[in-house]
Design an enzyme around this catalytic site. Structure first.
Site, PDB file in Angstrom:
ATOM      1  CB  THR A 175      -1.012  -0.042   1.169  1.00  0.00           C
ATOM      2  OG1 THR A 175      -1.943   1.031   0.995  1.00  0.00           O
ATOM      3  CG2 THR A 175      -0.348   0.073   2.530  1.00  0.00           C
ATOM      4  CE  LYS A 206      -2.093   0.638  -3.268  1.00  0.00           C
ATOM      5  NZ  LYS A 206      -3.487   0.869  -3.648  1.00  0.00           N
ATOM      6  CG  ASP A 234      -5.893  -1.186  -5.610  1.00  0.00           C
ATOM      7  OD1 ASP A 234      -6.324  -1.756  -4.596  1.00  0.00           O
ATOM      8  OD2 ASP A 234      -4.787  -0.609  -5.641  1.00  0.00           O
TER       9      ASP A 234
END
Ligand code: ATR
Length: 281
Positions: A62, A66, A102
């Site tokens: 995170t 990333k 995501d």
């Protein structure tokens, strides 16, 4: 011996991922453990070497790692490469392979509320940052070509669209232009941080011309119902908050690591309980 999974980020102290994944390990009888590791940017390379030596099975990545994680991986999936960011890594016999769940997590959540196929859905994405990028490229990869991107800085919206390797119709718009044409969209997605705690009264653009039954989504989940979603619901829209994207990106990672696609409703309930809120607008 317990299989090790984890999250690399900075900060990670408030992440709900450990609780979410550890609950799933117990629920499915998998002997695994997921730990959040606070890793400063300058230590990322050493952290990856260490996790490899410890034979970690897989991990999430995170903020702020990333993009920078990519140089430490052995292989990167095509969609993650086009997005330019990785949030999920699998350790395949010592080979680290990076993915981005995501965008697909968002799409799974969106699919619970849309009625048309993605190819027939006219979509507006607000924002041009990392989250917009993951959502735009994943939607385009899944055959949704009708996507306009609107951003405070118009050049970033144009650039984002031009870097998508999949076929796109639509255009880059100023926020004003998007507001003026808001009635033409089936789905509107806020990917900006506008309305996030503590600035909860702000909305990214006006919904004055919104038609009822439009799907309006916000990837923010703190607060659970942003002012943008509350205003959309007041105008008769179908609203979707950010919890769905969060739990589905986690579900897709869990599936990649264990082969088990988990119960997303269970995950969602756990997160909502933890956030202490109600999901209805
Ligand atoms: P993330 O990686 O989480 O998507 P980001 O890369 O910082 O975050 O992107 C933030 C997005 O929110 C950008 O599109 C930004 O617009 P600019 O490109 O003009 O900076 C948008 N954004 C942030 N604050 C905003 C504000 N107050 N009003 C409008 N847009 C805003």
């Amino acid at each position: 011996m317990k299989k090790l999974y984890g999250l690399l980020g900075c900060p990670v102290e408030h992440s709900m991922s450990p609780e979410m994944h550890n609950d799933l390990f117990t629920y499915y009888g998998i002997d695994g453990y997921y730990h959040a590791f606070h890793v400063e940017a300058e230590n990322l390379g050493n952290a990856v070497i260490g996790l490899k030596a410890l034979n970690i099975e897989g991990f999430n990545v995170t903020i702020p790692h990333k993009v920078s994680i990519m140089r430490y991986l052995d292989e990167i999936d095509d969609i993650a490469l086009n997005i330019g960011a990785v949030n999920t890594v699998i350790n395949n016999n010592g080979k680290l392979i990076g993915y981005n769940t995501d965008g697909d997590g968002f799409i799974k959540s969106l699919e619970t509320v849309i009625t048309k196929s993605l190819s027939d859905t006219k979509i507006l994405i607000i924002g041009s940052g990392g989250a917009a990028r993951a959502i735009l490229i994943s939607l385009a990869a899944k055959g949704a070509p009708n996507i306009d991107v609107s951003n405070r800085t118009l050049t970033s919206a144009s650039q984002l669209r031009s870097e998508c390797q999949f076929k796109l119709k639509g255009s880059a718009l100023s926020l004003k232009e998007a507001e003026e044409n808001i009635q033409q969209y089936d789905v509107i997605i806020n990917t900006t941080s506008v309305g996030m705690h503590p600035n909860i009264d702000n909305i990214p653009l006006s919904l004055n011309k919104l038609l009822p039954h439009t799907v309006v989504s916000d990837i923010i989940y703190n607060p659970l119902q942003t002012s943008f979603l509350i205003e959309a619901a007041r105008r008769g829209a179908v609203t979707l908050n950010g919890v769905g994207m969060f739990v589905n990106q986690g579900a897709l990672a869990f599936h990649k690591w264990t082969g088990q696609f988990p119960d997303v409703n269970r995950m969602e309930q756990l997160v909502i309980n933890k956030l202490g809120g109600h999901t209805e607008c």
